[in-house]
Design an enzyme around this catalytic site. Structure first.
Site, PDB file in Angstrom:
ATOM      1  N   GLU A   1       0.973  -1.149  -0.160  1.00  0.00           N
ATOM      2  CA  GLU A   1      -0.086   0.148  -0.084  1.00  0.00           C
ATOM      3  C   GLU A   1       0.917   1.439  -0.124  1.00  0.00           C
ATOM      4  O   GLU A   1       1.982   1.310   0.603  1.00  0.00           O
ATOM      5  CB  GLU A   1      -0.821   0.149   1.226  1.00  0.00           C
ATOM      6  CG  GLU A   1      -1.896   1.211   1.310  1.00  0.00           C
ATOM      7  CD  GLU A   1      -2.778   0.908   2.490  1.00  0.00           C
ATOM      8  OE1 GLU A   1      -3.496   1.815   2.877  1.00  0.00           O
ATOM      9  OE2 GLU A   1      -2.989  -0.091   2.961  1.00  0.00           O
TER      10      GLU A   1
ATOM     11  N   ASP B   1       0.203   5.206   0.607  1.00  0.00           N
ATOM     12  CA  ASP B   1      -0.976   6.038   1.352  1.00  0.00           C
ATOM     13  C   ASP B   1      -0.593   7.759   1.074  1.00  0.00           C
ATOM     14  O   ASP B   1       0.405   8.057   1.615  1.00  0.00           O
ATOM     15  CB  ASP B   1      -1.280   5.939   2.931  1.00  0.00           C
ATOM     16  CG  ASP B   1      -1.948   4.530   3.023  1.00  0.00           C
ATOM     17  OD1 ASP B   1      -2.511   4.199   2.137  1.00  0.00           O
ATOM     18  OD2 ASP B   1      -1.818   4.041   3.929  1.00  0.00           O
TER      19      ASP B   1
ATOM     20  N   GLU C   1      -3.106  10.357   3.229  1.00  0.00           N
ATOM     21  CA  GLU C   1      -4.091  10.681   4.037  1.00  0.00           C
ATOM     22  C   GLU C   1      -4.326  12.154   4.616  1.00  0.00           C
ATOM     23  O   GLU C   1      -3.174  12.359   5.122  1.00  0.00           O
ATOM     24  CB  GLU C   1      -4.055   9.688   5.094  1.00  0.00           C
ATOM     25  CG  GLU C   1      -4.401   8.298   4.705  1.00  0.00           C
ATOM     26  CD  GLU C   1      -4.567   7.167   5.885  1.00  0.00           C
ATOM     27  OE1 GLU C   1      -5.111   6.025   5.948  1.00  0.00           O
ATOM     28  OE2 GLU C   1      -3.785   7.654   7.256  1.00  0.00           O
TER      29      GLU C   1
END
Length: 287
Positions: A107, A109, A111
């Site tokens: 993953e 990311d 955010e």
């Protein structure tokens, strides 16, 4: 024609081809590339007349969309206008993830941790490989990301991952597998975007909770594009000299990274002495 001149011409042609391809892709229809997943997600026309996707959060449901295609080693761009006002407790995301079992997933990311009075948005970045994560770095912005759209970019190849904001480099993660560091390498990923409630940790460590009287919380996404360059692809976009698939950063990118490190970075897992009693991971010293 000398070899140096030939390589320079090839790089210039690749860069021109990249610009033309990107321009054509950005003006495409979002429904060709993206699909709504759940909750209060829908295709809309924004205030400027452009097609966008609105992701909304209320007390009963979150929302999400994803890319229709996966990619292995690619550049992904999207413009986002974050939730205005008091969005404390909410998290808006833009990330890439494999479709492996969770304990072995990869993953990458970005955010955005909700905004509250006197506490503006934090951009939280992380990376997982084979289920191993914990590579968090966080940044503050020099602008208000709720007043207008800003472009966020993830570049991922076999040598490094880059995070850019409005084409300015904020973070580089190198492939340090030779030092035992995890790195996503073997599996394609799909792009997702979500908005969800995380008031147990998102704003001031969970001390500020979501004010549901402010709901729905809505973020807008537009101008999505993804350019894939796997290990065996011969596209001019993926050739050395194309500007974004080279291993080394140029002087301008290095200067951007140094500026962000000194002015915008607010958390770095490598510098968290309370977290690592026996010293930081090996890649911290290498980077």
């Amino acid at each position: 024609m000398g070899k140096a001149r030939a390589h320079q011409l090839l790089a210039s042609l690749a860069a021109i081809y990249l610009i033309l391809a990107v321009t054509q892709h950005v003006t495409g229809n979002l429904t060709d590339d993206l699909e709504v997943m759940w909750g209060n997600a829908k295709f809309v026309t924004d205030s400027s007349g452009q097609q966008a996707i609105a992701l909304a959060l209320d007390r009963s449901t979150s929302s999400a969309f994803r890319s229709k295609k996966t990619c292995q080693f690619c550049r992904v761009d999207i413009e986002i206008k974050l939730v205005p006002g008091n969005s404390a407790g909410t998290v808006t995301t833009f990330y890439m993830i494999t479709e492996n079992p969770w304990q072995f997933h990869d993953e990458i990311d970005i955010e955005f941790l909700g905004n509250s009075s006197g506490q503006p948005y934090t951009m939280h970045t992380n990376m997982y490989a084979r289920g191993q994560g914990g590579r968090e770095k966080q940044y503050k912005f020099d602008f208000n990301p709720t007043q207008d759209y800003h472009k966020y970019t993830i570049i991922w190849n076999k040598d490094w991952i880059l995070f850019l904001v409005d084409d300015k480099l904020y973070r580089q993660i190198k492939n340090n597998q030779i030092y035992g560091a995890p790195y996503p390498y073997y599996y394609p990923m799909r792009v997702y975007a979500t908005i969800w409630n995380a008031d147990d940790w998102a704003t001031q460590g969970g001390r500020v909770k979501t004010d549901w009287a402010q709901a729905p919380f809505t973020a807008y996404f537009r101008n999505y594009r993804a350019i894939s360059c796997d290990l065996y692809q011969a596209s001019p976009l993926c050739l050395p000299g194309s500007g974004w698939f080279d291993q080394q950063l140029d002087v301008s990118r290095k200067q951007q990274l140094a500026q962000v490190e000194s002015s915008n970075k607010i958390y770095d897992y490598c510098n968290d002495s309370k977290r690592y009693k026996n010293g930081a991971p090996k890649e911290c010293g290498v980077n």
